[in-house]
Design a protein around this motif. Structure first.
Motif, PDB file in Angstrom:
ATOM      1  N   ALA A 258      13.997  19.794  -4.486  1.00 30.21           N
ATOM      2  CA  ALA A 258      14.891  20.925  -4.906  1.00 30.21           C
ATOM      3  C   ALA A 258      15.725  21.473  -4.812  1.00 30.21           C
ATOM      4  O   ALA A 258      16.759  22.358  -5.101  1.00 30.21           O
ATOM      5  N   VAL A 259      15.495  22.164  -3.404  1.00 33.73           N
ATOM      6  CA  VAL A 259      15.972  22.953  -2.955  1.00 33.73           C
ATOM      7  C   VAL A 259      18.076  22.552  -1.986  1.00 33.73           C
ATOM      8  O   VAL A 259      17.166  22.073  -0.944  1.00 33.73           O
ATOM      9  N   THR A 260      18.279  23.304  -2.420  1.00 34.64           N
ATOM     10  CA  THR A 260      19.672  22.293  -2.460  1.00 34.64           C
ATOM     11  C   THR A 260      20.778  23.301  -2.655  1.00 34.64           C
ATOM     12  O   THR A 260      20.573  24.341  -2.507  1.00 34.64           O
ATOM     13  N   MET A 261      21.913  23.366  -1.286  1.00 35.65           N
ATOM     14  CA  MET A 261      23.044  24.657  -0.930  1.00 35.65           C
ATOM     15  C   MET A 261      23.025  24.366  -2.821  1.00 35.65           C
ATOM     16  O   MET A 261      23.328  26.086  -2.863  1.00 35.65           O
TER      17      MET A 261
ATOM     18  N   ARG B 211      23.934  27.340   8.157  1.00 34.86           N
ATOM     19  CA  ARG B 211      25.103  26.337   8.375  1.00 34.86           C
ATOM     20  C   ARG B 211      24.437  24.578   7.540  1.00 34.86           C
ATOM     21  O   ARG B 211      25.620  24.517   7.265  1.00 34.86           O
ATOM     22  N   HIS B 212      23.061  24.636   7.615  1.00 36.14           N
ATOM     23  CA  HIS B 212      23.190  23.311   6.430  1.00 36.14           C
ATOM     24  C   HIS B 212      21.373  23.987   6.155  1.00 36.14           C
ATOM     25  O   HIS B 212      20.710  24.373   6.309  1.00 36.14           O
ATOM     26  N   LYS B 213      20.993  22.147   5.075  1.00 35.41           N
ATOM     27  CA  LYS B 213      19.708  22.734   4.325  1.00 35.41           C
ATOM     28  C   LYS B 213      18.270  22.537   5.429  1.00 35.41           C
ATOM     29  O   LYS B 213      17.800  23.358   5.888  1.00 35.41           O
ATOM     30  N   GLU B 214      18.677  21.481   6.275  1.00 37.49           N
ATOM     31  CA  GLU B 214      17.924  22.129   8.079  1.00 37.49           C
ATOM     32  C   GLU B 214      17.121  23.563   7.751  1.00 37.49           C
ATOM     33  O   GLU B 214      16.200  23.256   8.702  1.00 37.49           O
ATOM     34  N   GLU B 215      18.817  23.819   8.394  1.00 35.55           N
ATOM     35  CA  GLU B 215      18.912  25.234   9.140  1.00 35.55           C
ATOM     36  C   GLU B 215      17.593  26.236   7.799  1.00 35.55           C
ATOM     37  O   GLU B 215      17.257  26.711   8.556  1.00 35.55           O
TER      38      GLU B 215
END
Length: 256
Positions: free
Chosen positions: A35-38, A57-61
């Motif tokens: 559920a954790v999306t930008m 910068r992105h979800k991985e970060e």
């Protein structure tokens, strides 16, 4: 500047890494990591999605930041302590508590080796502790890695059994009741030992089991390390005696 532009600037100013991570952790605990999306996180924070990219910068970060946040709550071993087994045991128990409190992160921790500031601080403290207690080379990782894998694996089993993380007493009682009934209903002629031990096998004393397994693991590591140390000492003494004998033989030959 338009009102939209002013709002975007104000949004970026009001945001911080800490605020974003707090919201992301709350969302992950409530609905899981998927559920954790930008976009979803931006909606929960009431900002435009692009405002988040100023900090991540992105979800991985972002996920790395969350792991670092949780690692910051783990008890770091005291590298000066004389009881290395006690320090590693406290570390394992602290990791277990954090993962049970945030079960959505168990697969992430199990499948990745995040290199974040707080995880590196833990690793550095463990290596210093073990090195100062006489561990050398590969023995350092051989001592720490099994403890990490045991802890994460045990919690993964707990989370699978109790989907909400750390269970309440009534949940445990119900699982035990169902498990005991299932075991006692087995054909006794085919599974006599299982049926006989059903009350014990159905127990869900998770913390007791965790501590027992952890103690066995740490004792085994200590015994293996001591045995290796004795073997190295014996080899060193044998080599010294061999060199001494060779020098004596050489001296006697020279005197002739």
């Amino acid at each position: 500047m338009t009102r939209t532009g002013e709002r975007s600037v104000n949004e970026r100013r009001s945001l911080s890494r800490a605020r974003i991570l707090e919201a992301a952790l709350h969302l992950a605990d409530a609905e899981g990591l998927d559920a954790v999306t930008m976009r979803r996180l931006a909606g929960d924070l009431g900002v435009a999605p692009m405002a988040l990219y100023t900090h991540f910068r992105h979800k991985e970060e972002l996920l790395g930041g969350l792991v670092d946040l949780l690692a910051g709550e783990v008890q770091i071993p005291d590298a000066r302590a004389s009881d290395w087994q006690g320090e590693l045991a406290n570390l394992a128990r602290s990791m277990r508590r954090q993962l049970l409190a945030h079960p959505a992160f168990v697969p992430l921790v199990a499948n990745k080796d995040p290199m974040t500031p707080n995880t590196l601080r833990i690793f550095e403290a463990v290596l210093r502790l073990l090195r100062d207690r006489g561990f050398e080379g590969e023995a350092l990782t051989h001592a720490f890695y099994p403890v990490f894998v045991y802890t994460v694996g045990f919690v993964a089993q707990e989370v699978a059994r109790f989907s909400g993380g750390e269970p309440e007493p009534d949940q445990i009682a119900e699982v035990e009741r169902q498990m005991r009934a299932q075991l006692e209903s087995l054909p006794i002629k085919e599974f006599p030992t299982i049926v006989e031990l059903a009350p014990h096998l159905a127990r869900c004393a998770q913390e007791e089991y965790f501590d027992y397994g952890l103690d066995c693991l740490l004792r085994g590591i200590a015994e293996r390390t001591e045995r290796g140390g004795r073997a190295r000492t014996a080899r060193g003494n044998g080599l010294a005696r061999g060199n001494g004998g060779a020098r004596g033989q050489q001296a006697r030959s020279s005197s002739r």
